[in-house]
Write a protein that holds these residues in place. Structure first.
Motif, mmCIF file in Angstrom:
data_model
loop_
_atom_site.group_PDB
_atom_site.id
_atom_site.type_symbol
_atom_site.label_atom_id
_atom_site.label_comp_id
_atom_site.label_asym_id
_atom_site.label_seq_id
_atom_site.Cartn_x
_atom_site.Cartn_y
_atom_site.Cartn_z
ATOM 1 N N UNK A 1 -14.317 -3.932 -4.331
ATOM 2 C CA UNK A 1 -12.667 -3.769 -4.343
ATOM 3 C C UNK A 1 -12.385 -2.458 -5.168
ATOM 4 N N UNK A 2 -13.316 -1.867 -5.948
ATOM 5 C CA UNK A 2 -13.109 -0.638 -6.549
ATOM 6 C C UNK A 2 -13.803 0.531 -6.285
ATOM 7 N N UNK A 3 -14.265 0.704 -4.949
ATOM 8 C CA UNK A 3 -14.971 1.700 -4.357
ATOM 9 C C UNK A 3 -14.244 2.159 -3.322
ATOM 10 N N UNK A 4 -13.836 3.577 -3.638
ATOM 11 C CA UNK A 4 -12.929 4.129 -2.737
ATOM 12 C C UNK A 4 -13.457 4.489 -1.005
ATOM 13 N N UNK A 5 -14.716 4.709 -1.223
ATOM 14 C CA UNK A 5 -15.016 4.800 0.170
ATOM 15 C C UNK A 5 -14.934 3.590 1.089
ATOM 16 N N UNK A 6 -15.305 2.209 0.398
ATOM 17 C CA UNK A 6 -15.165 1.052 0.998
ATOM 18 C C UNK A 6 -13.866 0.721 1.270
ATOM 19 N N UNK A 7 -12.979 1.179 0.395
ATOM 20 C CA UNK A 7 -11.453 1.003 0.605
ATOM 21 C C UNK A 7 -10.976 1.841 1.911
ATOM 22 N N UNK A 8 -11.394 2.834 1.857
ATOM 23 C CA UNK A 8 -10.840 3.642 2.971
ATOM 24 C C UNK A 8 -11.476 3.380 4.372
ATOM 25 N N UNK A 9 -12.562 2.912 4.218
ATOM 26 C CA UNK A 9 -13.300 2.339 5.493
ATOM 27 C C UNK A 9 -12.473 1.241 6.060
ATOM 28 N N UNK A 10 -12.270 0.416 5.147
ATOM 29 C CA UNK A 10 -11.435 -0.830 5.626
ATOM 30 C C UNK A 10 -10.001 -0.519 6.159
ATOM 31 N N UNK B 1 -8.089 3.300 -5.539
ATOM 32 C CA UNK B 1 -6.929 4.089 -5.111
ATOM 33 C C UNK B 1 -6.794 4.607 -3.804
ATOM 34 N N UNK B 2 -7.924 4.322 -3.249
ATOM 35 C CA UNK B 2 -7.988 4.604 -1.705
ATOM 36 C C UNK B 2 -7.175 3.653 -0.889
ATOM 37 N N UNK B 3 -6.804 2.353 -1.554
ATOM 38 C CA UNK B 3 -6.068 1.492 -0.694
ATOM 39 C C UNK B 3 -4.465 2.046 -0.463
ATOM 40 N N UNK B 4 -4.055 2.950 -1.705
ATOM 41 C CA UNK B 4 -2.861 3.082 -1.519
ATOM 42 C C UNK B 4 -2.869 4.506 -0.948
ATOM 43 N N UNK B 5 -3.752 5.312 -1.139
ATOM 44 C CA UNK B 5 -3.877 6.779 -0.292
ATOM 45 C C UNK B 5 -4.019 6.494 1.244
ATOM 46 N N UNK B 6 -4.596 5.624 1.475
ATOM 47 C CA UNK B 6 -4.918 5.394 3.009
ATOM 48 C C UNK B 6 -3.571 4.718 4.027
ATOM 49 N N UNK B 7 -2.707 4.384 3.180
ATOM 50 C CA UNK B 7 -1.597 3.418 3.976
ATOM 51 C C UNK B 7 -0.271 4.439 3.860
ATOM 52 N N UNK B 8 0.600 4.147 4.917
ATOM 53 C CA UNK B 8 1.880 5.019 4.951
ATOM 54 C C UNK B 8 3.108 4.644 3.992
ATOM 55 N N UNK B 9 3.015 3.407 3.556
ATOM 56 C CA UNK B 9 4.210 2.776 2.908
ATOM 57 C C UNK B 9 3.590 2.032 2.009
ATOM 58 N N UNK B 10 4.077 1.771 0.483
ATOM 59 C CA UNK B 10 3.988 1.092 -0.296
ATOM 60 C C UNK B 10 5.144 0.716 -1.033
ATOM 61 N N UNK B 11 5.431 -0.657 -1.017
ATOM 62 C CA UNK B 11 6.483 -1.391 -1.886
ATOM 63 C C UNK B 11 5.815 -2.259 -2.984
ATOM 64 N N UNK B 12 6.311 -2.134 -4.011
ATOM 65 C CA UNK B 12 6.286 -2.887 -5.248
ATOM 66 C C UNK B 12 7.343 -3.986 -5.438
ATOM 67 N N UNK B 13 6.999 -5.032 -5.706
ATOM 68 C CA UNK B 13 8.107 -6.226 -5.968
ATOM 69 C C UNK B 13 7.882 -6.497 -7.249
ATOM 70 N N UNK B 14 9.091 -6.724 -8.066
ATOM 71 C CA UNK B 14 9.180 -7.044 -9.704
ATOM 72 C C UNK B 14 10.188 -7.787 -9.891
ATOM 73 N N UNK B 15 10.163 -8.591 -10.633
ATOM 74 C CA UNK B 15 11.211 -9.359 -11.366
ATOM 75 C C UNK B 15 12.347 -8.757 -12.041
ATOM 76 N N UNK B 16 13.505 -9.172 -11.893
ATOM 77 C CA UNK B 16 14.804 -8.146 -12.314
ATOM 78 C C UNK B 16 14.951 -8.868 -13.767
ATOM 79 N N UNK B 17 14.526 -7.802 -14.731
ATOM 80 C CA UNK B 17 14.829 -8.298 -16.150
ATOM 81 C C UNK B 17 15.844 -7.446 -16.799
ATOM 82 N N UNK B 18 16.381 -8.032 -17.959
ATOM 83 C CA UNK B 18 17.516 -7.608 -18.714
ATOM 84 C C UNK B 18 16.692 -6.569 -19.717
ATOM 85 N N UNK B 19 17.498 -6.012 -20.740
ATOM 86 C CA UNK B 19 17.345 -5.057 -21.832
ATOM 87 C C UNK B 19 16.155 -5.669 -22.648
#
Length: 230
Positions: A140-149, A181-199
């Motif tokens: 999971x932490x190998x960029x070459x493996x991630x990009x190949x995938x 990091x290649x998981x993110x580098x190799x795709x065209x779009x990334x969405x992050x989903x988070x809880x809505x929190x107050x101050x």
């Protein structure tokens, strides 16, 4: 000079847009609701755009996915379940997980099951896989493996007109993509989903989430409206 200029095309662009015939990534911490979010997106793709969608929620029993499906259809989308017919196929934890890469003495190779998987899904327009790591099969932490995938799926998406979306676990207690990091580098779009929190850092608006546009190579912001939406 013979190439005609065209903007990227998107699906589900009136709700949660994804680039057509490309690979995208949705990341979030545990329990945030990324599977629920993507199930609703899949259902909108079927209802509004008449697309054929395959969704593999490999961590959830099929009965739970069916329960969520009925909640979304009846309470959120107010749509007759029968409308989805044969155009939405859900698989769950009852199906044996496939590793698309295999590690051996000669290094990392593509499993023959990947090509069988492609052939089995020939009729589908959209393929959603959850989570990415369950189907990876390498380091999971190998960029070459991630990009190949990811490149396997990029070629599939481009050559056979498939829109492919991976759901990916965030790193501990965050929505940031886990692993190479290649998981993110190799795709065209990334969405992050988070809880809505107050101050004070307390979660509120329980029924909603922040969807944050973390990477946008194809201009999806034009349809999403902002880099951060509820």
């Amino acid at each position: 000079s013979e190439i005609q200029a065209e903007e990227a095309e998107f699906i589900c662009k009136s709700w949660l847009p994804f680039p057509r015939n490309a690979v995208s990534l949705v990341t979030a911490g545990g329990g945030v609701g990324k599977s629920f979010l993507l199930l609703q997106a899949a259902m909108r793709m079927v209802r509004d755009e008449k697309l054929k969608v395959f969704m593999w929620l490999s961590e959830d029993p099929l009965s739970l996915s069916r329960h969520r499906f009925e909640i979304i259809a009846n309470q959120i989308m107010e749509t007759d379940i029968a409308l989805f017919g044969q155009n939405l196929h859900l698989s769950g934890a009852d199906s044996e997980t496939i590793h698309f890469l295999e590690e051996g003495r000669a290094g990392v190779s593509v499993s023959s099951k990947f090509y069988q998987f492609k052939a089995a899904l020939k009729a589908y327009d959209v393929i959603i896989l959850d989570p990415l790591i369950a189907m990876f099969g390498a380091d999971e932490n190998n960029n070459a493996h991630a990009r190949k995938f990811v490149n396997l799926f990029t070629r599939w998406a481009t050559k056979e007109n498939k829109t492919i979306i991976f759901i990916h676990h965030g790193s501990k207690n965050t929505s940031q993509s886990r692993g190479a990091s290649a998981f993110v580098d190799a795709v065209r779009l990334v969405y992050k989903v988070e809880y809505i929190k107050n101050d004070n850092g307390e979660t509120h608006e329980e029924e909603k989430r922040w969807v944050i546009l973390d990477k946008d190579n194809n201009g999806v912001k034009k349809y999403l409206g902002s880099f951060k939406v509820k």
